[in-house]
Design a protein around this motif. Structure first.
Motif, PDB file in Angstrom:
ATOM      1  N   TYR A   1       0.859  -1.181   0.000  1.00 45.52           N
ATOM      2  CA  TYR A   1       0.000   0.000   0.000  1.00 45.52           C
ATOM      3  C   TYR A   1       0.895   1.231   0.000  1.00 45.52           C
ATOM      4  O   TYR A   1       2.065   1.166   0.396  1.00 45.52           O
ATOM      5  CB  TYR A   1      -0.905   0.004   1.236  1.00 45.52           C
ATOM      6  CG  TYR A   1      -0.183   0.435   2.465  1.00 45.52           C
ATOM      7  CD1 TYR A   1      -0.173   1.784   2.842  1.00 45.52           C
ATOM      8  CD2 TYR A   1       0.525  -0.461   3.235  1.00 45.52           C
ATOM      9  CE1 TYR A   1       0.536   2.201   3.955  1.00 45.52           C
ATOM     10  CE2 TYR A   1       1.237  -0.055   4.343  1.00 45.52           C
ATOM     11  CZ  TYR A   1       1.235   1.280   4.699  1.00 45.52           C
ATOM     12  OH  TYR A   1       1.956   1.698   5.777  1.00 45.52           O
ATOM     13  N   VAL A   2       0.401   2.341  -0.481  1.00 48.23           N
ATOM     14  CA  VAL A   2       1.153   3.592  -0.411  1.00 48.23           C
ATOM     15  C   VAL A   2       0.173   4.764  -0.329  1.00 48.23           C
ATOM     16  O   VAL A   2      -0.838   4.786  -1.020  1.00 48.23           O
ATOM     17  CB  VAL A   2       2.151   3.721  -1.588  1.00 48.23           C
ATOM     18  CG1 VAL A   2       1.448   3.649  -2.924  1.00 48.23           C
ATOM     19  CG2 VAL A   2       2.934   5.037  -1.487  1.00 48.23           C
ATOM     20  N   ILE A   3       0.466   5.686   0.582  1.00 43.23           N
ATOM     21  CA  ILE A   3      -0.343   6.895   0.704  1.00 43.23           C
ATOM     22  C   ILE A   3       0.584   8.077   0.456  1.00 43.23           C
ATOM     23  O   ILE A   3       1.585   8.237   1.154  1.00 43.23           O
ATOM     24  CB  ILE A   3      -0.996   7.025   2.101  1.00 43.23           C
ATOM     25  CG1 ILE A   3      -1.771   5.750   2.438  1.00 43.23           C
ATOM     26  CG2 ILE A   3      -1.924   8.237   2.155  1.00 43.23           C
ATOM     27  CD1 ILE A   3      -2.297   5.698   3.861  1.00 43.23           C
ATOM     28  N   HIS A   4       0.269   8.851  -0.578  1.00 45.52           N
ATOM     29  CA  HIS A   4       1.139   9.967  -0.949  1.00 45.52           C
ATOM     30  C   HIS A   4       0.725  11.266  -0.277  1.00 45.52           C
ATOM     31  O   HIS A   4      -0.363  11.372   0.275  1.00 45.52           O
ATOM     32  CB  HIS A   4       1.077  10.183  -2.464  1.00 45.52           C
ATOM     33  CG  HIS A   4       1.722   9.074  -3.221  1.00 45.52           C
ATOM     34  ND1 HIS A   4       3.072   8.855  -3.204  1.00 45.52           N
ATOM     35  CD2 HIS A   4       1.180   8.110  -4.020  1.00 45.52           C
ATOM     36  CE1 HIS A   4       3.340   7.806  -3.959  1.00 45.52           C
ATOM     37  NE2 HIS A   4       2.220   7.327  -4.460  1.00 45.52           N
ATOM     38  N   ASN A   5       1.583  12.261  -0.423  1.00 45.86           N
ATOM     39  CA  ASN A   5       1.280  13.647  -0.055  1.00 45.86           C
ATOM     40  C   ASN A   5       0.839  13.807   1.390  1.00 45.86           C
ATOM     41  O   ASN A   5      -0.165  14.428   1.682  1.00 45.86           O
ATOM     42  CB  ASN A   5       0.205  14.212  -0.981  1.00 45.86           C
ATOM     43  CG  ASN A   5       0.697  14.226  -2.399  1.00 45.86           C
ATOM     44  OD1 ASN A   5       1.774  14.747  -2.676  1.00 45.86           O
ATOM     45  ND2 ASN A   5      -0.060  13.587  -3.278  1.00 45.86           N
ATOM     46  N   LEU A   6       1.612  13.250   2.264  1.00 49.31           N
ATOM     47  CA  LEU A   6       1.317  13.422   3.677  1.00 49.31           C
ATOM     48  C   LEU A   6       2.153  14.562   4.219  1.00 49.31           C
ATOM     49  O   LEU A   6       3.314  14.724   3.846  1.00 49.31           O
ATOM     50  CB  LEU A   6       1.662  12.134   4.446  1.00 49.31           C
ATOM     51  CG  LEU A   6       0.819  10.930   4.080  1.00 49.31           C
ATOM     52  CD1 LEU A   6       1.291   9.710   4.844  1.00 49.31           C
ATOM     53  CD2 LEU A   6      -0.649  11.198   4.389  1.00 49.31           C
TER      54      LEU A   6
END
Lengths: 775, 190
Positions: A66-71
């Motif tokens: 999984y990857v969550i960008h723009n944090l």
């Protein structure tokens, strides 16, 4: 059920984009990792990873990634949920691109196992861990280890031309820095100024500098800190993946290719493996005005690893080989003081050159081999036992410019100086899982080392035995606002030297033993502020070169004398750090004061030594009490939407308390300012950025008068430009492209920490392009 | 059964590791020999001797030397003469380089002569009334083992005698190459 999930994915994605539109400061970090079933270590597909504060998240793919960008930097509550699992919530602090694997328990009734909670908690350290972000690491591909680390505040490098670069932390280097290559302390000929660490930076997926109690684990002599070079963990789910890195640069016509392939064989019960290799070649580099003769470089490295890793036990092996030929700038290989004066007085090097890839005398040939076996065993629920053994072999050959006048000897083309060091290290470490508020680690370690030489005797043959024991204890209060850590270590070192002194054979023995330790605290009064304090005590015995160097160091054209009466160096270090993250600001400040008792350094002595080859500058190892006080600052500020400012500053004042004067060879104060513009995506291109940076290095004025053949060079300013993007290809795979123009204005300058400052300017403008492909 | 497979895998992995690893020589390094001192493989130059002969045969022949028997570093030079020559005289001078750390002493001048096209002796004077010209050659350029010195009036100054190693770059001047020998003698014309 599935459509529900699809719907939530869409909502999450939409929310993600909305939050991007609202863009805050430093909002370019990512959170990524794997979702794994803690029960049987199988991957969890389509698990939901959700950040409560931002109302955004991601769903893991078929490989569990999984990857969550723009944090934005900050602390978040992250919830992981999956069908059949009880949702799990943990707190994560984002200060850079963060990797976090989630071990979700598929069987709800087993969820309360405390091991899981421990996994999820992010440990704080009482000294800021300085780490290259994934983006910075990508940008530094193709550079040497020493050059890559310079991105960190407080870290500079000691250079010999453009190809030999060794890290300097807060003004200290060589034996005062421990370099951990894949968990093993690097043992080569790290004592010399022109001896760079023999490590392929492409092995690393993580480059960081640590201090404090964590460092106690690795050894006593980390007076300046510990450099960690860490590869990714071996693949833990069935399948194969890989990475290809290509880099090219115009100056020196550098070409690098590095490939990595890894996999996990499910059929063989989860046997994992990895192979990796790097080829690097570059020719004569040029300054803004001329080529530097014989400054080429050739490097070929490879490594492999296998692992059989289970929850309760496991074994892994690692092997790496580093080989390089480094041309030494011909005009810097001088005969004597007269030649040096001529070189200094000349604006251009006395030997001119064109471009070539050929490497001629003088040059160094270096090989380093590392073999490691690590095994671990869970000791019930309370902890884990680790047993690590490693063998290292280091070969260093220095070829002088002069060949023998005797043709038959010259025809053999032997190195004038050759060292071989073999080192065996072993350690047994027990780590306790956190029990209530406490967590401990204790262990013992041993080292055996032998050095031989052939050719000219510069430092004698020796053997060394050492053993140590350590204990680290950590405590944190219930709401995790306060954390304390303490470490204590005892080391014993036995060293025997074998040497012919004139016509007498001597075998003097040296025994050293002492304690080192660390005591620190982290206090987080609010979510936005973290304060850290650490006191550390470290020591190191004088190394054999400091005791026994005797004679002409041809590479440096200087006569160097050791001193057999030198005693161990002892350091007391206080570090105070403050992290502040709020709104558009992120500020990291660190102040330090390092007092070193019996600091050993090479001091110029007058008059120059008279020999039949003329006069030679003369140096002698001397012990003084010294202090190193400094401040490192790092800050970012979001100016407007996608536009942000980054600033860095490092100040250091080194002082010889015995002679009441400055100390030679310390890095000058420096500043760096950059403006970055970022875009989430344009069509298929993602993570687009462009950055203009200006680096200022001031003149080093804090040196005693007439302490060098030439006063420290003037300060300089360099303009740099960087840009890049990533291009998704298939599933989570992508191509990352980085382009950089360094020294954009083609400024001619010299750096005080480069040994070649007497002879030539630094490298001129350089365009470089780096590609990283994952598959 | 399952445990058995596990062990097989571990053993196989270890076996392969050792097979591929450690292919480099792993002799536990034996320290230098305790019975024989190491041989210095480099050709050391310990001494420079310059001999003067009056071309007219009137003044006595003289010899001056610089001697540093243990080579560069270590103990100080044991001999560093002052060159004393008579006013208004033509001298034929010959340089000799020796390695006197071995017995019998080795004549390094012979090696220089053999590789004449890569070597050049340079003579530089300051504040002294001497003019020096090389009287031998490598076929193209001067060599300088032999030279002629013409002294003028009374003076006190210095003469620097150096040997430049100029493989492939010899052009008759003293600029290119590295310095193999460089000795400065106080020079008195009396």
């Amino acid at each position: 059920m599935l459509s529900n999930k699809l719907f939530s994915v869409i909502v999450i994605l939409l929310l993600g984009f909305t939050s991007f539109a609202q863009d805050k400061s430093n909002c370019n970090f990512s959170l990524s990792g794997k979702t794994i079933d803690n029960h049987d270590k199988s991957i969890l597909m389509f698990a939901n990873v959700y950040i409560k504060e931002l109302e955004k998240g991601a769903v893991s793919d078929t490989n569990g990634n999984y990857v969550i960008h723009n944090l934005c930097a900050g602390k978040y509550e992250v919830t992981v949920s999956h069908v059949g699992c009880e949702p799990v919530t943990i707190n994560i602090a984002i200060t850079g691109d963060t990797k976090q694997n989630f071990y979700t328990e598929h069987h709800a009734e087993e969820l309360k196992q405390f091991a899981f909670v421990e996994q999820a908690y992010v440990e704080e350290q009482t000294v800021d861990r300085k780490e290259l972000s994934i983006k910075e690491l990508n940008q530094s591909r193709g550079k040497s280890l020493g050059e890559s680390l310079k991105e960190l505040t407080g870290v500079t490098s000691l250079n010999t031309g453009n190809s030999i670069s060794k890290p300097v932390i807060h003004g200290l280097h060589s034996d005062r820095i421990l370099i951990l290559n894949n968990g093993i302390r690097q043992e080569g000929q790290q004592w010399g100024n022109e001896h760079a660490p023999e490590i392929d930076p492409y092995i690393a997926n993580k480059l960081s500098v640590i201090k404090g109690a964590e460092g106690i684990r690795y050894g006593a002599n980390a007076i300046a800190g510990v450099v960690l070079v860490e590869p990714n963990e071996l693949r833990d789910s069935s399948g194969i993946n890989g990475e290809l890195n290509l880099a090219g640069a115009t100056n020196g016509r550098l070409g690098v290719s590095s490939a990595m392939l890894e996999g996990n064989i499910g059929k063989l019960n989860g046997l994992s493996w990895r192979v990796q290799g790097t080829l690097k070649r570059s020719g004569n580099v040029s300054t803004p005005n001329y080529f530097m003769k014989n400054t080429g470089l050739k490097e070929y490295n490879f490594s492999w690893a296998t692992g059989y890793l289970k929850a309760k036990y496991g074994i892994e092996t690692f092997y790496s080989q580093f080989n390089s030929d480094i041309g030494i700038f011909s005009a810097a290989h001088i005969g004597n003081l007269t030649d040096l004066q001529r070189a200094i007085e000349s604006d251009v090097p006395l030997e001119s050159a064109d471009f070539t890839y050929d490497i001629n005398r003088p040059y160094q040939h270096i090989e380093h081999e590392l073999f490691k076996v690590k095994s671990y065993l869970a000791t019930g629920e309370i902890g884990k036992l680790e047993l690590i053994y490693a063998r290292q072999y280091n070969l260093r050959q220095e070829y002088d410019k002069h060949v023998s006048r005797n043709d038959s000897i010259a025809a053999l083309n032997l190195p004038e100086l050759q060292f071989e060091i073999t080192t065996h290290t072993g350690s047994l470490i027990w780590s306790q899982n956190r029990k209530n508020a406490f967590k401990a680690q204790l262990g013992v370690s041993g080292i055996y080392q032998a050095n031989t030489y052939t050719g000219r005797e510069f430092i004698p043959a020796f053997i060394k035995y050492g053993s140590g024991a350590f204990i680290i204890e950590k405590w944190r209060n219930k709401n995790a606002k306060l954390e304390l850590e303490a470490g204590l270590r005892y080391d014993y070192v036995y060293q025997q030297v074998y040497k012919w002194l004139k016509k007498v054979y001597i075998t003097p023995e040296y025994i050293y033993h002492n304690v080192s330790g660390s005591l620190g605290a982290v206090y987080k009064p609010t979510e936005t502020l973290t304060a850290k304090i650490n006191y550390g005590m470290a020591w190191r015995p004088p190394n054999v070169s400091e005791l026994y160097s005797n004679g002409l160091h041809h590479g440096a054209a200087a006569v160097e004398y050791g001193d057999t009466n030198l005693i161990a160096e002892k350091a007391h270090n206080i570090i105070l750090g403050v992290d502040y993250v709020k709104g558009k600001w992120l500020i990291q400040a660190e102040g330090y004061y390092n007092y070193i008792n019996n600091f050993i350094y090479l001091k110029p002595v007058l008059p120059a030594t008279l020999t039949i080859r003329g006069a030679f500058p003369t140096f002698k190892y001397e012990q003084v009490n010294a202090s190193f006080a400094g401040v490192d600052l790092k800050s970012t500020y979001s100016i407007y939407k996608s536009l942000s400012w980054k600033g860095k500053a490092s100040f250091l004042r080194a002082y010889n308390l015995t002679a009441k004067e400055g100390i030679v060879g310390m890095p000058a104060n420096r500043f760096e300012n950059a403006i970055e513009y970022k875009l989430e995506s344009i069509k298929r291109f993602k993570d687009i950025y462009a950055e203009v940076g200006f680096q200022n290095v001031l003149t080093q004025n804090n040196v005693p008068a007439n302490s060098d053949y030439l006063a420290p060079p003037k300060g300089y300013g360099l303009l740099n430009f960087k840009t890049g993007f990533s291009l998704p290809t298939y599933k989570q795979q992508k191509i990352i492209v980085d382009f950089e123009i360094s020294n954009l204005l083609n400024t001619a300058y010299r750096d005080y920490l480069n040994r070649f400052r007497y002879y030539a300017d630094e490298m001129g403008r350089n365009y470089s392009l780096k590609l990283k492909m994952t598959f | 059964m399952k445990t058995k497979t596990n062990y097989t895998i571990i053993l196989a992995a270890l076996f392969i590791s050792f097979l591929i690893g450690c292919k480099k020589d792993d002799d536990s390094p034996s320290p230098v020999s305790p019975t024989t001192p190491p041989v210095n493989e480099e050709e050391l130059i310990t001494s420079l001797i310059i001999s003067f002969e009056d071309t007219a045969g009137v003044q006595p022949s003289v010899q001056y030397a610089f001697r540093d028997p243990d080579g560069e570093g270590g103990s100080l030079p044991t001999q560093h003469d002052t060159i004393r020559l008579v006013v208004n005289t033509y001298y034929n001078a010959t340089v000799q380089l020796l390695n006197e750390s071995v017995s019998p002493a080795e004549d390094i001048t012979l090696e220089v002569e053999e590789e004449a096209s890569e070597h050049l002796f340079c003579y530089a004077v300051s504040n002294t009334n001497v003019s020096i010209i090389r009287t031998d050659s490598d076929g193209t350029y001067g060599l300088g083992i032999k030279s002629r010195w013409f002294t003028g009036n009374v003076a006190n100054g210095e003469t620097t005698i150096s040997l430049k190693h100029q493989p492939g770059v010899k052009d008759g001047t003293c600029s290119p190459g590295d310095t193999d020998v460089e000795v400065t003698f106080v020079t008195k014309i009396q």
